[in-house]
Design a protein around this motif. Structure first.
Motif, PDB file in Angstrom:
ATOM      1  N   PRO A  63       0.950  -1.461  -0.469  1.00 18.39           N
ATOM      2  CA  PRO A  63      -0.052   0.066  -0.188  1.00 18.39           C
ATOM      3  C   PRO A  63       0.691   1.244   0.171  1.00 18.39           C
ATOM      4  CG  PRO A  63      -0.218  -0.821   2.272  1.00 18.39           C
ATOM      5  CD  PRO A  63       0.987  -1.668   1.199  1.00 18.39           C
ATOM      6  N   GLY A  64       0.367   2.474  -0.126  1.00 18.32           N
ATOM      7  CA  GLY A  64       0.806   4.003  -0.347  1.00 18.32           C
ATOM      8  C   GLY A  64       1.786   4.079  -1.646  1.00 18.32           C
ATOM      9  N   ARG A  65       2.325   4.711  -0.992  1.00 19.55           N
ATOM     10  CA  ARG A  65       3.194   5.526  -2.833  1.00 19.55           C
ATOM     11  C   ARG A  65       4.406   4.928  -2.663  1.00 19.55           C
ATOM     12  NH1 ARG A  65       5.051  10.518  -0.672  1.00 19.55           N
ATOM     13  NH2 ARG A  65       6.257  11.042  -2.861  1.00 19.55           N
ATOM     14  N   ILE A  66       5.100   3.869  -1.738  1.00 18.47           N
ATOM     15  CA  ILE A  66       6.361   3.217  -1.854  1.00 18.47           C
ATOM     16  C   ILE A  66       6.192   2.428  -1.810  1.00 18.47           C
ATOM     17  CG2 ILE A  66       8.418   2.789  -0.445  1.00 18.47           C
ATOM     18  CD1 ILE A  66       8.711   5.971   0.322  1.00 18.47           C
ATOM     19  N   PHE A  67       6.394   1.344  -2.810  1.00 20.41           N
ATOM     20  CA  PHE A  67       6.107   0.217  -2.577  1.00 20.41           C
ATOM     21  C   PHE A  67       7.840  -0.671  -1.684  1.00 20.41           C
ATOM     22  CE2 PHE A  67       8.769  -4.189  -4.123  1.00 20.41           C
ATOM     23  CZ  PHE A  67       7.644  -4.513  -4.044  1.00 20.41           C
ATOM     24  N   CYS A  68       9.438  -0.197  -1.705  1.00 17.35           N
ATOM     25  CA  CYS A  68       9.570  -0.849  -0.407  1.00 17.35           C
ATOM     26  C   CYS A  68      10.471   0.200  -0.780  1.00 17.35           C
ATOM     27  CB  CYS A  68       9.342  -2.893  -0.689  1.00 17.35           C
ATOM     28  SG  CYS A  68      11.054  -2.885   1.094  1.00 17.35           S
ATOM     29  N   ALA A  69      11.278   0.598   0.576  1.00 14.70           N
ATOM     30  CA  ALA A  69      12.067   1.557   0.708  1.00 14.70           C
ATOM     31  C   ALA A  69      13.555  -0.077   1.267  1.00 14.70           C
ATOM     32  CB  ALA A  69      12.189   2.326   1.334  1.00 14.70           C
ATOM     33  N   GLY A  70      13.530  -0.984   1.787  1.00 10.83           N
ATOM     34  CA  GLY A  70      14.515  -1.456   1.409  1.00 10.83           C
ATOM     35  C   GLY A  70      14.976  -2.218   3.525  1.00 10.83           C
ATOM     36  N   ALA A  71      15.498  -2.772   3.451  1.00  7.74           N
ATOM     37  CA  ALA A  71      16.200  -2.572   4.979  1.00  7.74           C
ATOM     38  C   ALA A  71      16.255  -1.522   5.674  1.00  7.74           C
ATOM     39  CB  ALA A  71      17.200  -3.166   5.548  1.00  7.74           C
ATOM     40  N   ASN A  72      15.722  -1.253   7.047  1.00 11.38           N
ATOM     41  CA  ASN A  72      16.527   0.723   7.539  1.00 11.38           C
ATOM     42  C   ASN A  72      18.053  -0.032   7.982  1.00 11.38           C
ATOM     43  OD1 ASN A  72      15.852   1.986   8.842  1.00 11.38           O
ATOM     44  ND2 ASN A  72      14.388   2.114  10.367  1.00 11.38           N
ATOM     45  N   LEU A  73      18.648   0.762   7.247  1.00  5.01           N
ATOM     46  CA  LEU A  73      19.995   1.020   7.902  1.00  5.01           C
ATOM     47  C   LEU A  73      20.325   1.282   9.204  1.00  5.01           C
ATOM     48  CD1 LEU A  73      22.136   0.016   4.216  1.00  5.01           C
ATOM     49  CD2 LEU A  73      20.908  -1.733   6.070  1.00  5.01           C
ATOM     50  N   ASN A  74      19.310   2.114   9.415  1.00  2.00           N
ATOM     51  CA  ASN A  74      18.902   3.365  10.366  1.00  2.00           C
ATOM     52  C   ASN A  74      19.271   1.962  11.950  1.00  2.00           C
ATOM     53  OD1 ASN A  74      20.711   5.415   9.695  1.00  2.00           O
ATOM     54  ND2 ASN A  74      18.202   5.905   8.727  1.00  2.00           N
ATOM     55  N   ASP A  75      18.714   1.254  11.890  1.00  2.00           N
ATOM     56  CA  ASP A  75      18.314   0.229  13.106  1.00  2.00           C
ATOM     57  C   ASP A  75      18.963  -1.161  13.212  1.00  2.00           C
ATOM     58  OD1 ASP A  75      16.862  -1.059  14.580  1.00  2.00           O
ATOM     59  OD2 ASP A  75      15.156  -0.078  14.162  1.00  2.00           O
ATOM     60  N   GLY A  76      19.658  -1.075  13.238  1.00  2.00           N
ATOM     61  CA  GLY A  76      20.648  -2.733  13.001  1.00  2.00           C
ATOM     62  C   GLY A  76      19.738  -3.840  13.091  1.00  2.00           C
ATOM     63  N   ARG A  77      18.823  -3.697  14.065  1.00  2.00           N
ATOM     64  CA  ARG A  77      18.247  -5.112  14.087  1.00  2.00           C
ATOM     65  C   ARG A  77      17.408  -5.449  13.243  1.00  2.00           C
ATOM     66  NH1 ARG A  77      14.507  -3.001  18.302  1.00  2.00           N
ATOM     67  NH2 ARG A  77      14.389  -0.677  17.040  1.00  2.00           N
ATOM     68  N   ASP A  78      17.157  -4.246  12.195  1.00  2.00           N
ATOM     69  CA  ASP A  78      16.430  -4.983  11.171  1.00  2.00           C
ATOM     70  C   ASP A  78      17.207  -6.041  10.646  1.00  2.00           C
ATOM     71  OD1 ASP A  78      13.680  -3.354  11.759  1.00  2.00           O
ATOM     72  OD2 ASP A  78      14.379  -2.045  10.054  1.00  2.00           O
ATOM     73  N   LEU A  79      18.177  -6.752   9.789  1.00  2.00           N
ATOM     74  CA  LEU A  79      18.838  -7.276   9.836  1.00  2.00           C
ATOM     75  C   LEU A  79      19.156  -8.252  10.551  1.00  2.00           C
ATOM     76  CD1 LEU A  79      21.709  -5.144   7.925  1.00  2.00           C
ATOM     77  CD2 LEU A  79      19.524  -5.964   7.109  1.00  2.00           C
ATOM     78  N   GLY A  80      18.592  -8.330  11.643  1.00  2.00           N
ATOM     79  CA  GLY A  80      18.789  -9.605  12.460  1.00  2.00           C
ATOM     80  C   GLY A  80      19.718 -10.095  13.084  1.00  2.00           C
ATOM     81  N   GLU A  81      21.343  -9.655  13.354  1.00  2.00           N
ATOM     82  CA  GLU A  81      22.079 -10.414  13.273  1.00  2.00           C
ATOM     83  C   GLU A  81      21.853 -11.696  14.381  1.00  2.00           C
ATOM     84  OE1 GLU A  81      24.929  -8.099  13.529  1.00  2.00           O
ATOM     85  OE2 GLU A  81      26.955  -8.978  13.171  1.00  2.00           O
ATOM     86  N   LYS A  82      22.390 -12.719  13.824  1.00  2.00           N
ATOM     87  CA  LYS A  82      22.275 -13.920  15.202  1.00  2.00           C
ATOM     88  C   LYS A  82      23.446 -13.458  15.866  1.00  2.00           C
ATOM     89  CE  LYS A  82      18.816 -17.477  12.571  1.00  2.00           C
ATOM     90  NZ  LYS A  82      18.949 -18.068  12.359  1.00  2.00           N
ATOM     91  N   SER A  83      24.473 -14.270  14.598  1.00  2.00           N
ATOM     92  CA  SER A  83      25.782 -14.300  15.460  1.00  2.00           C
ATOM     93  C   SER A  83      26.549 -12.946  14.801  1.00  2.00           C
ATOM     94  CB  SER A  83      26.475 -15.401  15.653  1.00  2.00           C
ATOM     95  OG  SER A  83      26.443 -15.828  14.286  1.00  2.00           O
ATOM     96  N   PRO A  84      28.212 -12.922  14.978  1.00  2.00           N
ATOM     97  CA  PRO A  84      28.863 -12.030  14.095  1.00  2.00           C
ATOM     98  C   PRO A  84      28.600 -12.153  12.623  1.00  2.00           C
ATOM     99  CG  PRO A  84      29.855 -12.123  15.748  1.00  2.00           C
ATOM    100  CD  PRO A  84      29.057 -13.179  16.308  1.00  2.00           C
ATOM    101  N   GLY A  85      28.292 -11.652  11.456  1.00  2.00           N
ATOM    102  CA  GLY A  85      28.237 -11.870  10.311  1.00  2.00           C
ATOM    103  C   GLY A  85      27.401 -12.966   9.934  1.00  2.00           C
TER     104      GLY A  85
END
Lengths: 272, 261
Positions: free
Chosen positions: B60-82
């Protein structure tokens, strides 16, 4: 034009180093095993004819080739092979004999220009994609209508069409069975030259003549490099295609697809 | 349309054999691992649903998808380093069997562009924007784009988009083969995507699925291998000064000063 060779359903003429192979099953030029065999024989004998440097593949009548005639059960027997006319093996043809013959068309050496003056549908599109180049007109129609028939693309199209126009466009044609007109075919890269309908064959001969004016050794050697592995890829593709076609031919969806095509309505498929 | 299944940020509606999968995280529809996983769950559930013959992926809305929010590292779900499970979930989107049409009504940026490349076909409008802006952020392209993009639009166009991080508008995307259908205005995108999906749904479902299996032979494996390489590069770049600068410059909407370290 001087005629060479004797065939039942095709005429081969040779003039000014250009051979013209004409399919004579008007108006729709449906193919069967015998027709593909005759074309393969013609190409193979032209490989040995030094007077021939390039070939035009054309068809007599309204359609270029409407494919195999599914509404006439004789065109393809239930096991995927076709009613044989070959000496010695007219009963027990192996599955996929048609495609074995089709692959022969990709193994010859001399460049081929297709004159696509009308509809090239289903397996007929497969035949139309075999030449190196295609000359067409706005009235021509290109369609891989297999999935509309409850069937699966064949004749190596999952390889030839993909390599000619890119995977995206090939996928669109396969998954929608949509028809494309000659001018669209040219803008998609499916055909190379667009002319008025009455000039399709002369323009194809003109392109073949241009090729025939070049060094025959150079052209053949270059074509060999450009098409390296193509016949093998087509052969592998037909094997995969045939496996699915064989499975789908026994489904209710295939019967419904063919019936709907005859009745010119949207088929009611059931995934079975 | 009857609703189908139970998801947090995804809804599925099936009508006339076409399933519309809508993911919703307004206004920018940033994704996180959980969202990609939900979309994969939806596609896999639809594989088991005979009522579904083709899928539309939309937001929905004007943007299809702006990707991962890199300002918020939690979005990438790092389980262990790397170890980021994002792409393990992303690759699932390429392993399902039914054809997908993407309704790209607006910006598809970074990983959002990667998500926009999961469908077989894309419907766009002049307002659509496609951008692999990774290198602009001092980062490396991901989500399998190093495979999906060249296989869709050819290596040259793909290299240009991956190296300059530029934005490609809908008309240009259509001309490049990045979008398959161009319509006039964002409100026409989803209807046109549904129309194309219906055209596919009118064809033999067994034939289409079998043909798609042949056409995509090895595709998911190539993408899985690509995401491994992409992630290794992303991991090595994430610790650089340039990455910090790139993200900061993106937030400040200015050109980054990269130093190559």
């Amino acid at each position: 034009m001087p005629k060479i060779g004797e065939y039942n359903d095709i005429t081969v003429n040779l003039e000014n180093l250009v051979a013209t192979v004409e399919i004579n099953r008007p108006p729709h030029n449906f193919f069967d095993l015998s027709l593909i065999q005759q074309i393969a024989q013609a190409f193979e004998s032209l490989d040995k004819t030094s007077d021939c440097r390039s070939i035009v593949l054309c068809a007599e009548g309204k359609s270029f080739c409407a494919g195999a005639n599914f509404t006439d059960g004789r065109a393809l027997k239930g096991d995927g092979s076709e009613v044989g006319e070959r000496e010695g093996d007219d009963e027990e043809l192996p599955i996929g004999h048609l495609y074995v013959e089709a692959v022969r068309l990709f193994r010859t050496k001399k460049p081929i220009v297709g004159a696509i003056q009308g509809a090239a549908i289903g397996g007929g599109l497969g035949l139309a994609m075999m030449p190196d180049f295609r000359v067409t007109c706005p009235e021509a129609r290109f369609a891989a209508n297999f999935t509309r028939l409850g069937f699966h693309p064949g004749f190596g199209l999952t390889c030839t069409l993909t390599e000619a126009i890119g995977r995206k466009r090939a996928e669109l044609m396969f998954y929608t069975s949509r028809r494309f007109k000659g001018d669209e075919a040219v803008s998609m890269g499916m055909a190379d030259v667009l002319v008025p309908q009455d000039q399709v064959r002369s323009a194809a001969i003109e392109l073949a003549t241009e090729i025939a004016e070049c060094s025959p050794l150079g052209v053949i050697a270059c074509r060999q490099i450009m098409r390296e592995g193509l016949a093998d890829r087509v052969s592998a593709a037909t094997a995969k295609e045939l496996a699915v076609q064989t499975r789908l031919r026994d489904t209710d969806d295939f019967a419904e697809g063919v019936k709907a095509m005859t009745e010119r309505r949207v088929p009611n498929f059931k995934s079975a | 349309m009857p609703a189908f299944g139970s998801f947090k940020d995804v809804t599925i509606d099936i009508e006339d054999h076409v399933a519309v999968v809508e993911f919703s995280k307004p206004p920018q529809n940033f994704f996180d691992v959980a969202l990609i996983s939900e979309i994969a769950d939806a596609f896999e559930a639809l594989d088991e649903t005979s009522d579904c013959r083709a899928i539309v992926l939309a937001s929905p809305g004007r943007i299809f998808c702006a990707g991962a929010n890199l300002n918020d590292g939690r979005d990438l779900g790092e389980k262990s380093p790397g170890h980021y499970p994002l792409y393990e979930q992303g690759v699932r989107l390429f392993r399902t069997t039914k054809p997908i049409v993407g309704a790209i009504q607006g910006a598809a940026i970074g990983g959002g562009f990667g998500l926009a490349m999961t469908p077989d076909f894309r419907v766009a409008c002049p307002e659509s924007r496609f951008s692999a802006n990774f290198t602009r952020m001092g980062y490396h392209p991901g989500f399998g784009l190093t495979v999906t993009l060249p296989e869709t639009i050819g290596r040259k166009h793909a290299e240009r988009m991956l190296y300059n991080g530029g934005r490609v508008k809908g008309e240009e995307a259509f001309a490049m083969g990045l979008a398959d259908v161009l319509v006039d205005g964002p409100k026409n995108v989803r209807p046109a995507a549904i129309e194309l999906a219906r055209e596919i749904a009118q064809c033999s479902p067994l034939g289409v699925v079998a043909c798609r299996t042949i056409m995509r032979d090895g595709y998911a494996d190539r993408i899985a291998a690509a995401t491994d390489k992409e992630l290794a590069n992303q991991n090595s770049l994430r610790g650089t000064v340039d990455f910090t600068e790139g993200v900061e410059a993106m937030t400040d909407r200015r050109l980054p000063h990269f130093i190559g370290a």
